[in-house]
Design a protein around this motif. Structure first.
Motif, short mmCIF file in Angstrom:
data_model
loop_
_atom_site.label_atom_id
_atom_site.label_comp_id
_atom_site.label_asym_id
_atom_site.label_seq_id
_atom_site.Cartn_x
_atom_site.Cartn_y
_atom_site.Cartn_z
N TYR A 43 51.32 33.44 47.13
CA TYR A 43 52.55 34.18 47.50
C TYR A 43 52.55 35.45 46.89
N ARG A 44 51.35 35.85 46.02
CA ARG A 44 51.60 36.94 45.22
C ARG A 44 50.60 37.98 45.66
N ALA A 45 50.95 39.35 45.81
CA ALA A 45 49.96 40.22 45.85
C ALA A 45 49.12 40.53 44.25
N VAL A 46 47.86 40.73 44.49
CA VAL A 46 47.24 40.88 43.16
C VAL A 46 46.67 42.32 43.17
N ALA B 67 36.11 52.17 31.62
CA ALA B 67 37.64 51.96 31.50
C ALA B 67 37.94 50.31 30.94
N VAL B 68 39.14 50.06 30.64
CA VAL B 68 39.38 48.45 30.46
C VAL B 68 40.28 48.32 32.00
N TYR B 69 39.80 47.52 32.42
CA TYR B 69 40.39 46.96 33.81
C TYR B 69 41.21 45.68 33.67
N TYR B 70 42.33 45.87 34.47
CA TYR B 70 43.39 44.80 34.16
C TYR B 70 43.79 44.20 35.68
N CYS B 71 43.76 42.86 35.49
CA CYS B 71 44.66 42.66 36.89
C CYS B 71 45.96 42.16 36.70
N ALA B 72 46.77 42.17 37.62
CA ALA B 72 48.11 42.11 37.85
C ALA B 72 48.68 41.29 39.05
N ALA B 73 49.66 40.51 39.07
CA ALA B 73 50.20 39.82 40.08
C ALA B 73 51.52 40.39 40.30
N SER B 74 52.11 40.43 41.56
CA SER B 74 53.38 40.77 41.76
C SER B 74 54.23 39.48 41.68
N LEU B 75 55.54 39.57 41.66
CA LEU B 75 56.56 38.43 41.56
C LEU B 75 56.64 37.95 42.85
N THR B 76 56.53 38.65 44.12
CA THR B 76 56.47 38.26 45.34
C THR B 76 55.59 38.74 46.12
N ASP B 77 55.42 38.52 47.57
CA ASP B 77 54.43 39.18 48.07
C ASP B 77 54.63 40.63 48.72
N TYR B 78 53.49 41.33 48.65
CA TYR B 78 53.64 42.82 48.50
C TYR B 78 52.49 43.24 49.51
N VAL B 79 52.71 44.34 50.29
CA VAL B 79 51.97 44.61 51.52
C VAL B 79 50.75 45.72 50.83
N CYS B 80 50.92 46.07 49.56
CA CYS B 80 49.71 46.82 48.92
C CYS B 80 49.66 48.37 49.64
N ARG C 296 47.76 36.79 51.45
CA ARG C 296 46.94 36.20 52.10
C ARG C 296 45.70 36.89 52.57
N GLY C 297 45.34 38.03 51.80
CA GLY C 297 44.44 38.70 51.82
C GLY C 297 44.27 39.73 53.15
N THR C 298 45.39 39.78 53.81
CA THR C 298 45.26 40.61 55.09
C THR C 298 45.44 42.09 55.08
N THR C 299 45.88 42.34 54.07
CA THR C 299 45.94 43.93 53.61
C THR C 299 45.29 44.34 52.10
N THR C 300 44.73 45.30 52.21
CA THR C 300 43.93 45.67 51.15
C THR C 300 44.26 47.13 50.97
N ASN C 301 44.17 47.71 49.67
CA ASN C 301 44.45 49.08 49.60
C ASN C 301 43.44 49.51 48.28
N TYR C 302 43.06 50.78 48.24
CA TYR C 302 42.05 51.44 47.41
C TYR C 302 42.43 52.81 46.88
N ALA C 303 42.36 52.95 45.47
CA ALA C 303 42.26 54.35 45.23
C ALA C 303 41.22 55.21 45.86
N ASP C 304 41.54 56.41 46.04
CA ASP C 304 40.59 57.29 46.79
C ASP C 304 39.20 57.16 45.83
N SER C 305 39.33 57.35 44.73
CA SER C 305 38.23 57.51 43.76
C SER C 305 37.03 56.21 44.04
#
Length: 126
Positions: free
Chosen positions: A31-34, A92-105, A54-63
């Motif tokens: 139930y969390r976006a990552v 870079a140093v890469y970090y993963c992060a999770a939202s408190l609730t679901d998020y559409v990204c 649920r993996g239904t939406t994704t988003n990426y930086a343009d780069s």
């Protein structure tokens, strides 16, 4: 309390590939976006990619569009970032992060994520 652990630290040559993983060592990613962020010296910690619960939406930086792919396996409570055609600018140093609730990204902003991993270093160099 949710705890995140990144893996996949590495040195890779330009044009190479690397796969980062983010796992919940305590708690669950259900139930969390990552998202993945990265921090290079002299720059802000910027959003790289995000995936909804649920993996239904994704988003990426343009780069990184067309080069990076984010995915998740909810049964294993893991999220991965496949990075192809790496460039020195991806260092870079890469970090993963999770939202408190679901998020559409629709955006990848630090303020929307409450749990963070310690980071893993990626160095792209010849």
């Amino acid at each position: 309390q949710l705890q995140l652990v990144e893996s996949g630290v590495g040195l890779v040559q330009p044009g190479g590939s690397l796969r980062l993983s983010c796992a919940a060592s305590a708690g669950t990613l259900d139930y969390r976006a990552v998202a993945w962020f990265r921090h290079s010296p002299g720059k802000e910690r910027d959003g790289v990619s995000c995936i909804s619960s649920r993996g239904t939406t994704t988003n990426y930086a343009d780069s990184v569009k067309g080069r990076f792919t984010i995915s998740r396996e909810n049964a294993k409570s893991t999220v991965s970032l496949q990075m192809n055609s790496l460039e020195p600018e991806d260092t870079a140093v890469y970090y993963c992060a999770a939202s408190l609730t679901d998020y559409v990204c629709d955006f990848i902003l630090r303020q929307d994520f409450t749990a963070w991993g310690q980071g893993t270093r990626v160095n792209v160099s010849s």
